[in-house]
Enzyme design. Structure first.
Site, mmCIF file in Angstrom:
data_model
loop_
_atom_site.group_PDB
_atom_site.id
_atom_site.type_symbol
_atom_site.label_atom_id
_atom_site.label_comp_id
_atom_site.label_asym_id
_atom_site.label_seq_id
_atom_site.Cartn_x
_atom_site.Cartn_y
_atom_site.Cartn_z
ATOM 1 N N ARG A 24 3.444 -0.243 6.944
ATOM 2 C CA ARG A 24 3.423 -0.795 5.588
ATOM 3 C C ARG A 24 4.607 -1.463 5.218
ATOM 4 O O ARG A 24 5.074 -1.561 4.191
ATOM 5 C CB ARG A 24 3.079 0.504 4.518
ATOM 6 C CG ARG A 24 2.106 1.118 4.846
ATOM 7 C CD ARG A 24 0.471 0.536 4.674
ATOM 8 N NE ARG A 24 -0.478 1.361 4.842
ATOM 9 C CZ ARG A 24 -0.963 1.502 5.864
ATOM 10 N NH1 ARG A 24 -0.513 0.526 6.901
ATOM 11 N NH2 ARG A 24 -1.955 2.116 6.287
ATOM 12 N N SER A 77 -2.506 4.160 -2.314
ATOM 13 C CA SER A 77 -1.673 5.126 -2.160
ATOM 14 C C SER A 77 -0.227 4.694 -2.812
ATOM 15 O O SER A 77 0.131 3.861 -2.536
ATOM 16 C CB SER A 77 -1.265 5.408 -0.716
ATOM 17 O OG SER A 77 -2.456 5.676 -0.033
ATOM 18 N N GLU A 124 5.235 3.292 -1.728
ATOM 19 C CA GLU A 124 4.464 2.120 -0.878
ATOM 20 C C GLU A 124 4.153 0.987 -2.058
ATOM 21 O O GLU A 124 4.431 -0.017 -1.682
ATOM 22 C CB GLU A 124 3.074 2.653 -0.364
ATOM 23 C CG GLU A 124 2.378 1.473 0.192
ATOM 24 C CD GLU A 124 1.210 1.915 0.801
ATOM 25 O OE1 GLU A 124 1.198 3.163 1.423
ATOM 26 O OE2 GLU A 124 0.211 1.260 0.793
HETATM 27 C C1 LIG Z 1 -8.174 1.268 -4.673
HETATM 28 C C2 LIG Z 1 -7.156 0.743 -3.716
HETATM 29 C C3 LIG Z 1 -7.213 1.325 -2.354
HETATM 30 C C4 LIG Z 1 -6.293 0.752 -1.516
HETATM 31 N N1 LIG Z 1 -6.257 1.078 -0.154
HETATM 32 C C5 LIG Z 1 -5.326 0.488 0.468
HETATM 33 C C6 LIG Z 1 -5.322 0.900 1.931
HETATM 34 O O1 LIG Z 1 -6.416 1.537 2.530
HETATM 35 N N2 LIG Z 1 -4.433 0.308 2.805
HETATM 36 C C7 LIG Z 1 -3.400 -0.262 2.271
HETATM 37 O O2 LIG Z 1 -2.680 -0.676 3.093
HETATM 38 N N3 LIG Z 1 -3.349 -0.518 1.029
HETATM 39 C C8 LIG Z 1 -4.354 -0.129 0.114
HETATM 40 N N4 LIG Z 1 -4.475 -0.495 -1.242
HETATM 41 C C9 LIG Z 1 -2.971 -1.178 -1.638
HETATM 42 C C10 LIG Z 1 -3.328 -2.777 -1.615
HETATM 43 O O3 LIG Z 1 -4.510 -3.319 -2.018
HETATM 44 C C11 LIG Z 1 -2.788 -3.378 -0.528
HETATM 45 O O4 LIG Z 1 -1.256 -3.234 -0.236
HETATM 46 C C12 LIG Z 1 -2.715 -4.919 -0.643
HETATM 47 O O5 LIG Z 1 -2.583 -5.380 0.802
HETATM 48 C C13 LIG Z 1 -1.809 -5.696 -1.438
HETATM 49 O O6 LIG Z 1 -2.500 -7.022 -1.760
HETATM 50 P P1 LIG Z 1 -2.468 -7.752 -3.109
HETATM 51 O O7 LIG Z 1 -2.821 -9.051 -2.704
HETATM 52 O O8 LIG Z 1 -2.931 -7.016 -4.337
HETATM 53 O O9 LIG Z 1 -0.919 -7.838 -3.236
HETATM 54 P P2 LIG Z 1 0.148 -7.434 -4.523
HETATM 55 O O10 LIG Z 1 -0.049 -6.096 -5.082
HETATM 56 O O11 LIG Z 1 -0.148 -8.678 -5.552
HETATM 57 O O12 LIG Z 1 1.722 -7.683 -4.091
HETATM 58 C C14 LIG Z 1 2.133 -6.699 -3.304
HETATM 59 C C15 LIG Z 1 3.360 -7.306 -2.336
HETATM 60 O O13 LIG Z 1 2.995 -8.458 -1.628
HETATM 61 C C16 LIG Z 1 3.464 -9.726 -2.090
HETATM 62 N N5 LIG Z 1 2.880 -10.758 -1.920
HETATM 63 C C17 LIG Z 1 1.468 -11.008 -2.553
HETATM 64 N N6 LIG Z 1 0.977 -11.830 -1.930
HETATM 65 C C18 LIG Z 1 2.280 -12.564 -1.258
HETATM 66 C C19 LIG Z 1 2.113 -13.752 -0.418
HETATM 67 N N7 LIG Z 1 1.181 -14.578 -0.579
HETATM 68 N N8 LIG Z 1 3.456 -14.148 0.209
HETATM 69 C C20 LIG Z 1 4.527 -13.170 0.161
HETATM 70 N N9 LIG Z 1 4.300 -12.098 -0.441
HETATM 71 C C21 LIG Z 1 3.187 -11.792 -1.218
HETATM 72 C C22 LIG Z 1 4.000 -9.342 -3.540
HETATM 73 O O14 LIG Z 1 5.314 -10.110 -3.950
HETATM 74 C C23 LIG Z 1 4.364 -7.769 -3.525
HETATM 75 O O15 LIG Z 1 5.638 -7.623 -3.083
HETATM 76 C C24 LIG Z 1 -5.266 -0.114 -2.169
HETATM 77 C C25 LIG Z 1 -5.239 -0.365 -3.503
HETATM 78 C C26 LIG Z 1 -6.084 0.189 -4.152
HETATM 79 C C27 LIG Z 1 -6.133 -0.351 -5.934
#
Ligand SMILES: Cc1cc2nc3c(=O)[nH]c(=O)nc-3n(C[C@H](O)[C@H](O)[C@H](O)COP(=O)(O)OP(=O)(O)OC[C@H]3O[C@@H](n4cnc5c(N)ncnc54)[C@H](O)[C@@H]3O)c2cc1C
Length: 313
Positions: free
Chosen positions: A175, A225, A296
């Protein structure tokens, strides 16, 4: 915020004021200025200009791993949009190749991979993030993560410089990646996926979605998480449950009864409710098991109020 707002309106006329409450899955957070980014060139121009002016910026994906402060964020949000959401597929030496824009939705990418008979992305079914966010967080589930199928990424770094990084350059860990802590916007990612049987892949994806629906509290706002696994210990959800902290509540924030590593917004939770709940649970687990869990989730707009090294002011 006023100073930035005036600068943003002049330097970036399309910048707009947004509510982080509506842009994060926790449904928590105040206002910020936001610039939609539709191409790698636009990302490079914006980052070059913001860095030259000394203005803090933060890339917002789908907001599914972020705790945003009630006071909002005083820098500029960069939000990759439709122009960076395309996916191009090809076949090379029997392997499927996908070139995905950072704003592509991870579950859609996983779904198209199954339909085409491309394996390797089943773990991504149901993770509600963008490709860019998944690369930054090295998102994963059920023992697999995105770094395992990634070939390389294009990223815009300090001053607007554009570079291509191989997966080996991205310093992936559990992660974690080189992109955490900010300073880079991943514009696209290339994946190399082994062939599989479309119907079997679709069936497995449906099983995973069923499993997720029964294991996670998907009916309430959360950020997935909250804590990372600590090596040598039970998963955080189990530690929290064994410490008797399941159901602990601060204001509108509550440790889910369904999965103790998911903290839910029961309605009206503030960022300080959620941050206090995170502290209480972390301290409770440390007292009981002697391990200090690390978040996380990513803090945005906290003045050192979250975990200091991860807070973006
Ligand atoms: C119901 C639920 C279930 C989930 N299950 C999982 C799971 O099973 N496994 C898991 O790993 N995660 C899980 N997550 C967490 C989350 O979905 C992941 O970490 C996901 O990859 C985050 O993507 P995001 O686009 O929403 O990023 P954001 O939440 O918008 O950002 C997260 C981080 O990524 C950075 N970021 C975003 N886009 C970019 C980019 N283009 N370039 C550089 N940095 C960037 C942001 O600056 C920030 O630091 C879950 C979340 C929810 C709500």
């Amino acid at each position: 915020m006023k100073g930035l707002e005036a600068f943003a309106r002049e330097a970036f006329p399309p910048a707009r004021k947004v509510s982080l409450q509506s842009l994060t899955t926790w449904r928590i957070g105040g206002d910020a200025m936001c610039l939609d980014i539709g191409s790698a060139q636009a990302a490079s121009d914006a980052i070059g200009r913001l860095d030259a002016e000394g203005i803090d910026w933060f890339v917002l994906g789908r907001g599914s791993n972020i705790l945003a402060a009630d006071g909002g964020y005083a820098g500029m949000l960069l939000a990759p949009g439709a122009g960076l959401a395309g996916v191009a597929w090809s076949l090379e030496d029997g392997m499927h190749r996908a070139l995905a824009g950072c704003a592509a939705r991870l579950p859609s990418l996983a779904g198209s991979a199954c339909t085409r008979g491309a394996g390797g992305l089943l773990f991504a079914a149901g993770i509600p993030g963008s490709v860019g966010g998944a690369v930054c967080m090295n998102a994963g589930a059920y023992g697999s993560s995105i770094s395992e199928v990634l070939s390389d990424v294009e990223a815009v770094g300090p001053g607007g410089s554009v570079s291509r990084l191989s997966a080996g350059d991205c310093r992936f860990g559990y992660r974690s990646s080189a992109f955490q802590g900010g300073g880079c916007l991943v514009t696209s990612a290339r994946f190399r996926l082994p062939p599989g049987e479309a119907q079997a892949l679709r069936r497995e994806a449906a099983d995973i979605l069923r499993r997720r629906r029964s294991s996670f509290p998907l009916d309430l706002p959360s950020a997935g998480s909250v804590f990372r696994r600590a090596e040598g210990f039970d998963p955080p959800g189990m530690l929290i449950e064994k410490a008797g902290l399941k159901g602990t509540r601060v204001g509108g924030a509550r440790v889910s009864e369904v999965h103790a590593n998911f903290f839910v917004n029961d309605g009206g939770a503030t960022s300080s409710d959620m941050a206090s709940l995170i502290r209480i649970v972390r301290d409770g687990v440390e007292r009981r098991f002697g391990v200090r869990l690390e978040e996380e989730i990513v803090y945005l707009g906290f003045d050192g109020g979250g975990t200091d090294d991860k807070a973006h002011r």
